[in-house]
Design a protein around this motif. Structure first.
Motif, PDB file in Angstrom:
ATOM      1  N   GLN A 166      39.804  14.939 -12.278  1.00  0.00           N
ATOM      2  CA  GLN A 166      40.264  15.487 -11.467  1.00  0.00           C
ATOM      3  C   GLN A 166      40.106  16.715 -11.596  1.00  0.00           C
ATOM      4  O   GLN A 166      39.165  17.324 -13.468  1.00  0.00           O
ATOM      5  N   VAL A 167      40.031  18.197 -11.070  1.00  0.00           N
ATOM      6  CA  VAL A 167      39.171  19.962 -11.290  1.00  0.00           C
ATOM      7  C   VAL A 167      40.085  20.875 -10.799  1.00  0.00           C
ATOM      8  O   VAL A 167      40.916  20.413 -10.127  1.00  0.00           O
ATOM      9  N   ALA A 168      40.769  21.644 -11.818  1.00  0.00           N
ATOM     10  CA  ALA A 168      41.663  22.433 -11.407  1.00  0.00           C
ATOM     11  C   ALA A 168      41.144  23.926 -12.014  1.00  0.00           C
ATOM     12  O   ALA A 168      39.944  24.339 -12.680  1.00  0.00           O
ATOM     13  N   LEU A 169      41.323  24.525 -10.916  1.00  0.00           N
ATOM     14  CA  LEU A 169      41.086  25.982 -10.948  1.00  0.00           C
ATOM     15  C   LEU A 169      42.653  27.294 -11.322  1.00  0.00           C
ATOM     16  O   LEU A 169      43.160  26.389 -11.005  1.00  0.00           O
ATOM     17  N   ARG A 170      41.750  27.752 -11.785  1.00  0.00           N
ATOM     18  CA  ARG A 170      43.427  29.012 -11.625  1.00  0.00           C
ATOM     19  C   ARG A 170      43.039  30.766 -11.098  1.00  0.00           C
ATOM     20  O   ARG A 170      41.330  30.752 -10.817  1.00  0.00           O
ATOM     21  N   HIS A 171      43.018  30.645 -10.434  1.00  0.00           N
ATOM     22  CA  HIS A 171      43.931  31.685  -9.617  1.00  0.00           C
ATOM     23  C   HIS A 171      44.682  31.847  -8.903  1.00  0.00           C
ATOM     24  O   HIS A 171      45.767  31.478  -8.460  1.00  0.00           O
ATOM     25  N   PRO A 172      45.430  33.713  -8.949  1.00  0.00           N
ATOM     26  CA  PRO A 172      46.296  34.382  -9.059  1.00  0.00           C
ATOM     27  C   PRO A 172      47.122  34.315  -7.384  1.00  0.00           C
ATOM     28  O   PRO A 172      47.810  33.973  -7.670  1.00  0.00           O
ATOM     29  N   GLU A 173      46.317  34.276  -6.265  1.00  0.00           N
ATOM     30  CA  GLU A 173      46.503  33.680  -5.198  1.00  0.00           C
ATOM     31  C   GLU A 173      46.419  32.392  -4.925  1.00  0.00           C
ATOM     32  O   GLU A 173      45.696  31.291  -3.330  1.00  0.00           O
ATOM     33  N   ALA A 174      46.940  31.035  -6.143  1.00  0.00           N
ATOM     34  CA  ALA A 174      46.685  30.033  -5.961  1.00  0.00           C
ATOM     35  C   ALA A 174      47.569  30.412  -4.298  1.00  0.00           C
ATOM     36  O   ALA A 174      46.293  28.466  -3.711  1.00  0.00           O
ATOM     37  N   TYR A 175      48.408  30.148  -4.248  1.00  0.00           N
ATOM     38  CA  TYR A 175      48.925  28.744  -3.383  1.00  0.00           C
ATOM     39  C   TYR A 175      48.624  28.979  -1.644  1.00  0.00           C
ATOM     40  O   TYR A 175      48.146  28.460  -1.131  1.00  0.00           O
ATOM     41  N   ASP A 226      46.331  20.352  -3.840  1.00  0.00           N
ATOM     42  CA  ASP A 226      46.976  20.726  -3.824  1.00  0.00           C
ATOM     43  C   ASP A 226      47.929  22.361  -5.031  1.00  0.00           C
ATOM     44  O   ASP A 226      46.338  22.509  -5.716  1.00  0.00           O
ATOM     45  N   MET A 227      48.484  22.714  -5.675  1.00  0.00           N
ATOM     46  CA  MET A 227      48.538  23.382  -6.525  1.00  0.00           C
ATOM     47  C   MET A 227      49.869  23.177  -7.622  1.00  0.00           C
ATOM     48  O   MET A 227      50.603  22.784  -6.691  1.00  0.00           O
ATOM     49  N   ARG A 228      49.942  24.229  -8.493  1.00  0.00           N
ATOM     50  CA  ARG A 228      50.835  23.985  -9.655  1.00  0.00           C
ATOM     51  C   ARG A 228      51.496  25.188  -9.857  1.00  0.00           C
ATOM     52  O   ARG A 228      50.160  26.221 -10.222  1.00  0.00           O
ATOM     53  N   ALA A 229      52.511  25.610  -9.503  1.00  0.00           N
ATOM     54  CA  ALA A 229      53.336  27.003 -10.267  1.00  0.00           C
ATOM     55  C   ALA A 229      52.148  27.163 -11.681  1.00  0.00           C
ATOM     56  O   ALA A 229      52.292  26.220 -12.505  1.00  0.00           O
ATOM     57  N   PRO A 230      52.194  28.759 -11.832  1.00  0.00           N
ATOM     58  CA  PRO A 230      51.854  29.641 -10.738  1.00  0.00           C
ATOM     59  C   PRO A 230      51.085  29.682 -10.177  1.00  0.00           C
ATOM     60  O   PRO A 230      50.386  30.008  -9.290  1.00  0.00           O
ATOM     61  N   ASP A 231      49.699  28.588 -10.778  1.00  0.00           N
ATOM     62  CA  ASP A 231      47.980  29.800 -10.791  1.00  0.00           C
ATOM     63  C   ASP A 231      46.874  28.266 -10.580  1.00  0.00           C
ATOM     64  O   ASP A 231      46.184  28.844 -10.253  1.00  0.00           O
ATOM     65  N   LEU A 232      47.552  27.332 -10.317  1.00  0.00           N
ATOM     66  CA  LEU A 232      46.712  26.494 -10.653  1.00  0.00           C
ATOM     67  C   LEU A 232      45.663  25.852  -8.997  1.00  0.00           C
ATOM     68  O   LEU A 232      47.018  25.323  -8.086  1.00  0.00           O
ATOM     69  N   LEU A 233      45.188  25.809  -8.913  1.00  0.00           N
ATOM     70  CA  LEU A 233      44.613  24.656  -7.218  1.00  0.00           C
ATOM     71  C   LEU A 233      43.644  24.010  -7.653  1.00  0.00           C
ATOM     72  O   LEU A 233      42.895  23.468  -8.897  1.00  0.00           O
ATOM     73  N   ARG A 234      44.621  22.913  -7.606  1.00  0.00           N
ATOM     74  CA  ARG A 234      44.150  21.068  -8.166  1.00  0.00           C
ATOM     75  C   ARG A 234      43.714  20.620  -7.267  1.00  0.00           C
ATOM     76  O   ARG A 234      44.142  20.091  -5.938  1.00  0.00           O
ATOM     77  N   PHE A 235      42.681  20.148  -7.662  1.00  0.00           N
ATOM     78  CA  PHE A 235      41.733  19.106  -6.263  1.00  0.00           C
ATOM     79  C   PHE A 235      41.563  17.759  -7.136  1.00  0.00           C
ATOM     80  O   PHE A 235      41.195  17.115  -8.416  1.00  0.00           O
ATOM     81  N   GLY A 236      42.068  16.014  -6.770  1.00  0.00           N
ATOM     82  CA  GLY A 236      41.733  15.044  -7.217  1.00  0.00           C
ATOM     83  C   GLY A 236      40.291  14.417  -6.562  1.00  0.00           C
ATOM     84  O   GLY A 236      40.346  14.602  -5.513  1.00  0.00           O
TER      85      GLY A 236
END
Lengths: 411, 411
Positions: free
Chosen positions: A339-348, A362-372
């Motif tokens: 998987q690859v996760a990116l951080r961004h303050p507007e993740a959701y 999907d995303m995981r609080a507070p700021d992770l965009l998560r891609f599997g």
């Protein structure tokens, strides 16, 4: 350039034919197979057969005539092939939470007199809650030590540690840890190694027997694509099976279940890790889903997975530069799961906007965009499209639309 | 005579129309719905929708858009209507073994300082094994006292008893015990009453709230007809929910699951009894199956069930006289669940011969022929045919054919 590279990589993909073993919605790029795997094409007929013929027509006789009784161990062996476990060491059934509880408590009982359980402060929440529960029941202290520091702690005070309970892949960042090294460190200290394979089984080669792992659990619904809430599995290394002394002593694990004795006598072998009656419709789906791996080499899965995640990172470097993203997942292939996760303050809202365009992560609080990345059904073209959409959203501000700010119950 | 009586009873049956809500194989009389209920007609479409549309098309979004997240509590409430539980006290999921373990341990924790667990030596094996396991974990003695003697023991030394764990119906003989009286006896002693409703839920009126029961569990695959290995359920009386301190602390029971906190904070209300991710295909089947009870009054179910079992006993008296059978189930309706058991030294081949003729019951070692009666789909004509076939087999010796002597793994 990226377009051409995607096309070249896809045309050289030795697993390209496996995509046809899945039913994927049109125009969807599905990057959430690390949460719920896509539908394998073999599943609908298997479930329909389980409902209509096995349940509806054969009824109770199916326990004998349609292999219901043996399904947990048969399916366990099929999973075992993907995680480096020789037959007779894996059983499928129940939820991951239950399997965690049952095996972790049994593992701790094998090291009496050692007052510590080691687990990861970045472990999935259930793993931490269950470790705390087991600690309270057995009077053990649960100490949270990050995976990368666990070997040092085992070396320093390992004779006080009963079990080290870790995951090979961080469920948020996708960072991959060295299972063999941590297992060896546990054993040098006389402790046991307990592994949660939820984000590893079916995603990358796991070598439980080869590295001498003691116990492992995992879920059936992520990379294994066994369906929503698919039964989980537990691995008991053969050398522990005769002493596996677990708390959820259901009758299916009894040496002579149909003697209906009032006293529990555990079955020999892996059978003793059977708990209650398994949910057979969900188990039929999982068993059928695993046929998507027929003839597939886990080394090829790993190579393609790294190619997909590496390509995603390259695309992100080129297309998302200056848009406020940072890379949370290691670039070193040896330290990267699937998987690859990116951080961004507007993740959701960014993820919500992507989903609205058919790119599902999907995303995981507070700021992770998560891609599997499930190497069985994804292409490099999918990867490029995902990053291009993300770029377009971030540049256009499409994610700031009011409708995308409202957060549903589950993300 | 018996033929006419069967026809009269069936034509006066207020539940006759409910039989059409089940898909029953032709020429089969199914008297094993106390082991695996028949297929409700609403199930196939519900499962197909869960597989194709919810999983295959909507994918991970189904947690929000297709009600997956709320399914355990929604289905629990549907079961609650059949067992006398107001909404918000029942959750569906996991296996009966797991629910037993989780609730029995939590119940015992509510009565610290009391060193005894009471359970039935005739309780289903898993119940006894789990009581022993809980006893070992918490340092409690497990004492086996038959249901009919439990009230006296509670009166004599109840201040030492933490929990009395019983079933209202004996799974072998079908004898029915007085839940209200045993619950009251437990409470007078300051103990808690824990009920296993596997052979009661959906079969007869259960009044958990009215009798003040504390905890209960049951399975979804017997009278509730939720499918093979259908999810189980747990009942937590509202007054215990804030103090329910259970061991299998999965993240679905957390107060804020998506905060992904490393520390367990139980949710308020029944939600805290959610354990892991439920097997959603099996849960979809169970939820659809429960619609077979729509508009059905459990008092009518009870009346018909007693009519069926009473008629079976009458037929047996008349048709099996002198053929070596004895009646194991009480003739007093107040002491009879929804099954009838006969004793015969050749129980196994007799049942096998019946099954070969399409009359499906089961047996329990060493000598019980066991017949379960689901009032939603059985007729008095079915009952008469079953006893007539049994008579014919016993007289003709058809059960002595060599092919019927071999015993399969599961019976």
């Amino acid at each position: 350039m990226l377009n051409q590279r995607a096309a070249d990589l896809d045309s050289a993909d030795p697993l390209a034919h496996v995509r046809g073993r899945f039913i994927l919605p049109e125009d969807v790029v599905y990057l959430d197979g690390n949460s719920l795997g896509a539908l394998p094409a073999a599943v609908p007929a298997a479930v329909e057969d389980a409902v209509h013929r096995q349940w509806g027509t054969d009824l109770i006789r199916s326990w004998n005539t349609n292999g219901w009784w043996d399904a947990p161990v048969r399916t366990g062996d099929a999973i075992g092939r993907l995680i480096g476990a020789a037959p007779g060491q894996v059983v499928a059934g129940d939820s991951t939470s239950v399997q965690l509880f049952n095996t972790l408590l049994a593992a701790a009982r094998l090291r009496p007199g050692r007052p510590l359980l080691l687990t990861d402060p970045d472990h999935f929440p259930t793993d931490q809650y269950i470790a705390d529960s087991v600690g309270r029941l057995l009077g053990l202290e649960v100490r949270r030590v990050p995976a990368r520091e666990a070997a040092a702690v085992l070396a320093a005070e390992g004779d006080r540690i009963a079990v080290a309970a870790y995951a090979p892949v961080d469920y948020r960042t996708g960072e991959l840890y060295d299972m063999a090294a941590l297992t060896a460190a546990a054993h040098t200290a006389g402790a046991l190694a307990h592994w949660d394979l939820c984000h590893a089984a079916g995603a990358l080669p796991v070598r439980l027997d080869a590295i001498g792992a003691d116990f492992a659990v995992g879920c059936g619904y992520k990379y294994l694509s066994g369906g929503p809430g698919a039964p989980a599995f537990a691995y008991l290394a053969r050398r522990h099976q005769q002493t596996f002394d677990h708390p959820v002593t259901g009758w299916h694990g009894h040496a002579e279940p149909f003697a209906m004795s009032g006293t529990y006598t555990p079955a020999p072998g892996i059978t003793r890790a059977r708990l209650g009656t398994p949910p057979l419709l969900s188990l039929a789906a999982l068993e059928a889903a695993l046929t998507a791996y027929d003839g597939v080499d886990m080394e090829d899965v790993r190579a393609k997975s790294l190619s997909l995640t590496g390509f995603f990172q390259d695309c992100a470097d080129e297309l998302l530069d200056g848009l406020g993203f940072t890379m949370a997942t290691p670039r070193d292939p040896a330290r990267r799961g699937s998987q690859v996760a990116l951080r961004h303050p507007e993740a959701y809202p960014l993820v919500a906007a992507l989903v609205a365009r058919g790119v599902i992560g999907d995303m995981r609080a507070p700021d992770l965009l998560r891609f599997g990345f499930n190497a069985l059904y994804l292409t490099h073209a999918d990867v490029l499209r995902a990053v291009e959409e993300l770029r377009d959203i971030a540049i256009s501000g499409a994610h700031r639309a009011p409708a995308l700010q409202e957060r549903p119950t589950v993300t």
